[in-house]
Design a protein around this motif. Structure first.
Motif, short mmCIF file in Angstrom:
data_model
loop_
_atom_site.label_atom_id
_atom_site.label_comp_id
_atom_site.label_asym_id
_atom_site.label_seq_id
_atom_site.Cartn_x
_atom_site.Cartn_y
_atom_site.Cartn_z
N PRO A 1 -4.14 2.54 3.95
CA PRO A 1 -3.41 3.73 4.00
C PRO A 1 -4.03 4.69 4.83
N LYS B 1 5.00 7.05 -3.88
CA LYS B 1 3.90 6.10 -3.76
C LYS B 1 2.96 5.90 -5.09
N ARG C 1 7.44 -1.84 -3.95
CA ARG C 1 6.02 -1.85 -4.00
C ARG C 1 5.32 -1.44 -5.24
N SER D 1 -1.21 8.23 1.45
CA SER D 1 -0.18 8.63 1.97
C SER D 1 1.03 7.36 2.02
N ASP D 2 0.38 6.36 1.94
CA ASP D 2 1.48 5.03 1.68
C ASP D 2 0.76 3.93 0.97
N TYR D 3 1.63 2.96 0.41
CA TYR D 3 1.01 1.98 -0.37
C TYR D 3 -0.04 1.24 0.64
#
Ligand SMILES: Cc1cc2nc3c(=O)[nH]c(=O)nc-3n(C[C@H](O)[C@H](O)[C@H](O)COP(=O)(O)O)c2cc1C
Length: 461
Positions: free
Chosen positions: A6, A83, A126, A445-447
């Protein structure tokens, strides 16, 4: 297994640690708390839906229904937008009772975790799905099969929060097994997890132990993450040793910086003694977060939340558990009861904090404390409601700064957040707090990947 890194924001220069954090650090920045522990400097969030409890405010018009699909779907979608690593369900296998009747909101009931999580797997992509499941009253192969099914259906997103459950009244709900001594509960749990692990690995099981006799054969394929992530909740020395030997994540009750730092040291030592890498055991304390744009607004909001959480009846009921007698004649706006408790040990209806405390001593200390602070029964109960939880309150920026410090010190690896309002209670966390944590470089900021193990930064199994 897909593993993508990420993007981490590194927009801000690192601030010096506060005096409080600096005083807790005993080593260099790479190992501030223990020579065998290197902070990742990253936080992972779980959303903890307890169902019935004394912290979620159900009476507001904005509250959802505690069993309706819409509430769960809305909450999990917000968590995934933020997230969050996991959506987490608590469990209670018998209603708590207070003076012979179901305690307060318990009567509303709580849906079964595994059924609900299986449905939520279908509307999410996710986020991890974690079921609290007890080892004293379930059977290992049966539970292992259901958890593995959830893991397969969700593409490797299942987790199991292993609890032993600490009260005799739940034991009374089960003919077989019943209530076990504290040490026995953990021996039982260890044998349970051992059998479940064999089942997940597809082994032929011939287990003849003090607690189980099992003849079985693991039958399902491995999931994308190998097997469900093992969470553990129970912080006694036995519980910590059990976690150090078996758990991937500890759901701890230590929400202050000092308590979390001590708990980390304790877990690192026990993990090393168990021959495991301390980086493989994550710590996520339970937490309540109350936010506003400014400090003054946040203080006002905290007062309002406490007023909503604890009314006059709840305040009297709280004290009755510890006094073990009817206190309905006492004025909630008056001083704490000046009568002695009727029990030797305090009750456990609410499960948390003061269970098995010596009632005489506890009630005396409480009376002294309330007198000294000039608190009425209601004010005292409201203050205790906040103190019993790990609470982060303040402006968006203050709380983000505070959490950055927890992360950099390596005291925690994230939080298991109980929203005080369902289903909108995660909105300001996702919209205001998380972007600030991302700016500070302590929240992804993301999986990181598609499995719960990857998103918690755990090694593959
Ligand atoms: C943060 C936390 C969450 C827990 N959640 C549950 C739960 O949902 N259901 C349950 O039966 N027990 C739950 N427990 C209680 C544990 O099952 C355990 O019985 C209790 O903590 C006593 O174990 P200990 O003496 O090792 O602390 C929880 C405990 C902790 C610390």
């Amino acid at each position: 297994m897909t593993t993508t890194s990420p993007t981490r924001h590194r927009a801000r220069a690192e601030r010096p640690l506060s005096a409080e954090a600096a005083a807790l650090a005993t080593g260099p920045a790479a190992h501030p708390l223990h020579p065998d522990h290197t902070p990742t400097g990253q936080l992972a969030f779980g959303a903890f839906f307890q169902g019935v409890n004394s912290s979620t405010i159900w009476r507001l018009p904005a509250s959802g229904d505690q069993v309706a699909w819409d509430s769960f779907e809305a909450l999990v979608r917000t968590a995934e937008r933020g997230k969050f690593a996991a959506f987490f369900l608590g469990e209670g296998l018998r209603l708590r009772e207070h003076r012979g009747v179901p305690f307060e909101l318990d009567v509303a009931g709580r849906p079964d975790a595994q059924t609900l999580l299986a449905a939520l797997a279908g509307v999410t992509e996710r986020i991890g799905l974690v079921a609290t499941q007890n080892t004293t009253y379930n059977d290992p192969v049966d539970l292992a099969r259901r958890l593995q099914t959830l893991d397969l259906l969700s593409g490797g997103r299942a987790g199991w929060n292993i609890v032993t459950t600490d009260n005799a009244w739940t034991g009374e709900n089960f003919r077989r097994g019943g209530y076990l001594d504290h040490a026995d509960r953990y021996l039982h749990a260890e044998a349970f997890v051992q059998v479940a692990g064999q089942y997940w690995r597809g082994e032929r099981i011939a287990h003849d132990g003090a607690h189980y006799t099992v003849r079985a054969q693991g039958e399902l394929p491995r999931s994308a993450q190998g097997s469900p992530v093992l969470f553990q909740a129970g912080a006694s020395p036995d519980g910590q040793d059990f976690a150090a030997r078996t758990a991937d994540v500890i759901f701890s009750p230590h929400g202050t910086l000092e308590a979390a730092a001590h708990f980390r040291r304790s877990i690192v030592e026990r993990t090393v003694a168990a021959g495991r890498d301390p980086a493989g055991v994550k710590i996520l304390p339970g937490a309540e977060i109350i936010l506003a744009a400014t400090e003054a607004e946040a203080e006002e909001k905290v007062r309002w939340v406490r007023d909503q959480q604890v009314g006059p009846e709840q305040a009297i009921a709280l004290l009755e558990q510890y006094w073990g007698r009817d206190l309905s004649a006492f004025d909630p706006d008056g001083p704490l009861p000046d009568v002695p408790p009727e029990v030797a040990e305090s009750g456990v209806t609410r499960g948390a904090g003061f269970q098995f405390a010596k009632a005489e001593e506890l009630t005396r200390t409480w009376r002294e404390e309330a007198t000294q602070k000039g608190q009425s029964i209601l004010e005292f109960a409201r203050a205790k409601a906040g103190a019993r939880r790990g609470t982060f309150t303040g402006s968006y920026d203050t709380v983000a700064d505070r959490l950055e410090e927890f992360a950099r010190l390596g005291a925690i690896d994230g939080l298991n957040i109980t929203p005080w309002l369902i289903p909108s209670g995660l909105d300001d966390i996702v919209d205001e707090l998380i972007p600030r944590l991302q700016e500070r470089g302590v929240y992804p900021s993301d999986y990181a990947g598609s499995t719960l193990r990857e998103n918690l930064g755990l090694p593959a199994v």
